[in-house]
Design a protein around this motif. Structure first.
Motif, PDB file in Angstrom:
ATOM      1  N   HIS A 335       0.861  -1.144  -0.145  1.00 12.20           N
ATOM      2  CA  HIS A 335      -0.018   0.074   0.043  1.00 12.20           C
ATOM      3  C   HIS A 335       0.877   1.299   0.041  1.00 12.20           C
ATOM      4  CE1 HIS A 335      -2.874   3.012   1.721  1.00 12.20           C
ATOM      5  NE2 HIS A 335      -3.652   2.540   0.950  1.00 12.20           N
ATOM      6  N   LEU A 346      -3.497   0.698  -3.652  1.00 11.57           N
ATOM      7  CA  LEU A 346      -3.092  -0.732  -3.119  1.00 11.57           C
ATOM      8  C   LEU A 346      -2.729  -1.719  -4.282  1.00 11.57           C
ATOM      9  CD1 LEU A 346      -3.350  -2.906  -0.686  1.00 11.57           C
ATOM     10  CD2 LEU A 346      -5.959  -3.330  -1.465  1.00 11.57           C
ATOM     11  N   THR A 359      -6.874  -0.933  -6.204  1.00 11.12           N
ATOM     12  CA  THR A 359      -7.366   0.105  -5.330  1.00 11.12           C
ATOM     13  C   THR A 359      -8.894   0.294  -5.290  1.00 11.12           C
ATOM     14  OG1 THR A 359      -5.240   1.368  -5.650  1.00 11.12           O
ATOM     15  CG2 THR A 359      -7.355   2.539  -4.652  1.00 11.12           C
ATOM     16  N   THR A 376       0.981   4.974   6.563  1.00  7.14           N
ATOM     17  CA  THR A 376       0.230   3.725   6.161  1.00  7.14           C
ATOM     18  C   THR A 376       0.695   2.481   6.756  1.00  7.14           C
ATOM     19  OG1 THR A 376      -0.731   2.441   4.466  1.00  7.14           O
ATOM     20  CG2 THR A 376       1.504   3.370   4.219  1.00  7.14           C
ATOM     21  N   LEU A 389      -6.361  -1.491   7.403  1.00 10.23           N
ATOM     22  CA  LEU A 389      -5.462  -0.765   6.657  1.00 10.23           C
ATOM     23  C   LEU A 389      -5.675   0.516   7.606  1.00 10.23           C
ATOM     24  CD1 LEU A 389      -3.302  -0.089   4.566  1.00 10.23           C
ATOM     25  CD2 LEU A 389      -5.238   0.161   3.057  1.00 10.23           C
TER      26      LEU A 389
END
Length: 579
Positions: A335, A346, A359, A376, A389
């Motif tokens: 990511h 992603l 994504t 992230t 996430l």
């Protein structure tokens, strides 16, 4: 391949939770991914005020809008004093030229005293650098049993050697890792050549000094310029000489052939060939994937593997990068965060051959277009057996509200729940008051700060105090945390791959040093396992080729696993920390 034999108790590893120490040496076959555990709610509470942390980020800015100010920094979560809980190291900034701060800002180390109370031990520890901190990585580079600190600065970098008594020694000059007078970014320790000690990969950003400052405005308002205003840098690779010193071999191993404004970095074995590759998120240029040939030589294959651009072939202003196996297929996915009007991206790993931008179809981009995204991290926040996430957000421009109504300088962070079948759901609005906080965030790091079995969050905020979020997810899901101790491989087990099988489902993880937005966390691997009271098997594949297995491991505990050399013994102390 029978069970390991020979049980005898050893000293308990000093954790707040009960812990087993295993030493074993048998093999385990790979398990295929099956299904997923039940979904549970995720909720965070703000513990910043209770924590006692008074750290305040200061970029030293006084109106000149030098580009290094807005980069802010990452942070590190690690156990500096080996007492079994996770401490916090914050990086601070410093102005330059005519706008320099009159009182130097310092990095700060906070010792975890339990119950969400932290004590500033910076002076005692000797790690209060007054340079302009940007990136940090943590690992036991000298294999002496405690974790050391590498700080990547705007200006000369620092290597702090942990003395094992709660103090650190600045060994930068003797080790040879100052890296000149450059604008730093992320850094990562890795055993690139498989010789048992940790080498160091250092990302660099741009060639900048106050004299080179390029003023920029937007709609008549001063703003920070971008990396395209300056000459990009190449990364630096330091090979560990196993005598306390490093040698800069950047040119020999192929790193200096590629220049770009590097920011976040993570070292990981994406193709499962047994060696560690390096991923660099670049700001405004194609991302780099330095593929390792197993001997510590690198070939840049970002374009070939699909990591350089998004699915439409667009370059992003990439900031941070993290990896985990979000779909439990046995391969690490990636990511990458980015600028306003660019979706944080992603990449799904397809068999170690291609990184596919998923994504949009995964839902992982929802809510990431308007803000600038920085930190992230993948983590199983609800312990249901798959990785969720977290994305930290905050704009570059402190006057954005005056000329752009689509974004704000301070903004809430973003949380995605993994809902299975390769999809994520943005649950930021329903994940507790901790997710409603609005700051200008940069680095984010994730670990179990209160030893209750779930993963908490620390966020470093530009020009402000940090945010500490306690995980209050309400479920009965269980977990297993694994702390590796290398013997023939590096002491921290950096680069080791861990596979578990629980309830017929498999998960994998890897030990990383340096990740996210220019920070560090996760030296201790954490798995959520749903309602399973036992993990049927744990396989550890160490850098260098050794592997070993644990069988029938109770959940809701931290275990320490020591790399086996010649026997097949397990040493176990039993007990649970959470019903």
């Amino acid at each position: 391949m029978g069970p390991a034999v020979g049980l005898r108790p050893l000293l308990l590893y000093p954790m707040k939770t009960s812990c087993f120490l295993y030493r074993c040496g048998v093999a385990l076959t790979l398990f295929a991914c099956q299904g997923r555990a039940a979904v549970a709610d995720i909720s965070f509470s703000d513990m910043s005020a209770k924590s006692g942390i008074t750290f305040q980020h200061n970029d030293g800015s006084k109106g000149e809008y030098h580009i290094v100010e807005t980069m802010c920094a990452g942070l590190a979560l690690f156990d500096y004093d080996n007492d079994g809980d996770v401490d916090i190291y914050f990086l601070n900034g410093k102005g330059d030229g005519p706008g320099a701060a009159t009182v130097p800002a310092r990095n700060r180390l906070y010792r975890n005293n339990g119950n969400w109370r932290f004590v500033d031990v910076t002076e005692q520890a000797g790690v209060g650098d007054t340079g302009h901190g940007l990136g940090v990585a943590v690992s036991d580079y000298d294999n002496d049993g405690d974790q050391d600190l590498y700080v990547n600065n705007y200006g000369p970098n620092l290597l702090y050697q942990n003395q094992g008594d709660g103090t650190f020694k600045d060994v930068t000059q003797s080790a040879g890792v100052a890296n000149g007078n450059r604008v730093g970014a992320g850094a990562s320790f890795l055993d690139a050549d498989g010789d048992g000690d940790l080498d160091l990969f250092v990302a660099n950003y741009i060639k900048f000094s106050p004299e080179k400052h390029v003023p920029r405005t937007k709609s008549g308002y001063p703003i920070y310029g971008g990396p395209s205003d300056y000459t990009p840098e190449t990364a630096t690779y330091f090979q560990n000489n196993d005598d306390g010193t490093f040698t800069d071999r950047s040119r020999e191993v192929g790193v200096t052939r590629h220049a770009a404004p590097g920011m976040g970095i993570i070292s990981a074995d994406y193709d499962r060939d047994g060696d560690t590759d390096v991923f660099v998120a670049n700001d405004g240029q194609m991302n780099f994937l330095f593929e390792n040939d197993g001997q510590g030589n690198f070939k840049e294959v970002g374009l070939l593997r699909g990591f350089a651009y998004d699915s439409a072939g667009r370059v992003h202003a990439s900031m941070g990068v993290d990896c985990a196996d979000f779909d439990n297929d046995g391969f690490l996915d990636f990511h990458v965060t980015s600028f306003q009007q660019e979706l944080a991206t992603l990449y799904r790993n397809i068999g170690g051959q291609l990184l596919e931008d998923v994504t949009r179809q995964s839902g992982a981009g929802i809510g990431t277009r308007a803000p600038v995204t920085w930190g992230t991290g993948f983590a199983d926040f609800d312990n249901d057996g798959d990785k969720d996430l977290f994305v930290a957000c905050g704009h570059l421009y402190d006057q954005i509200h005056k000329f752009d109504r689509t974004s704000t300088y301070e903004t809430p962070n973003v949380l995605f729940e993994n809902i299975g079948k390769g999809r994520f759901k943005n649950i930021s609005a329903e994940a507790g008051q901790g997710m409603q906080i609005q700051r200008c965030s940069r680095g984010a790091a994730f670990d179990d700060l209160d030893d209750d079995g779930d993963i908490d969050v620390v966020v470093l905020n530009l020009r402000g105090k940090p945010t500490l979020l306690r995980n209050d997810s309400n479920n009965n899901n269980r977990w297993l945390a694994i702390d590796l101790r290398g013997t023939s491989s590096n002491r921290d087990g950096v680069g080791a791959r861990v596979e578990i099988k629980a309830g017929g489902e498999s998960q994998i993880a890897e030990v990383h040093s340096g990740r996210g937005y220019q920070g560090h966390h996760g030296s201790r691997i954490h798995f959520g396992v749903g309602e399973n009271k036992t993990v049927e098997s744990v396989r550890i594949s160490w850098i260098g080729g050794a592997s070993q297995i644990l069988q029938e491991v109770d959940t809701n505990q931290v275990i320490q696993v020591e790399e086996a050399l010649a026997d097949s013994k397990i040493n176990r102390l039993q007990g649970e920390s959470k019903p």
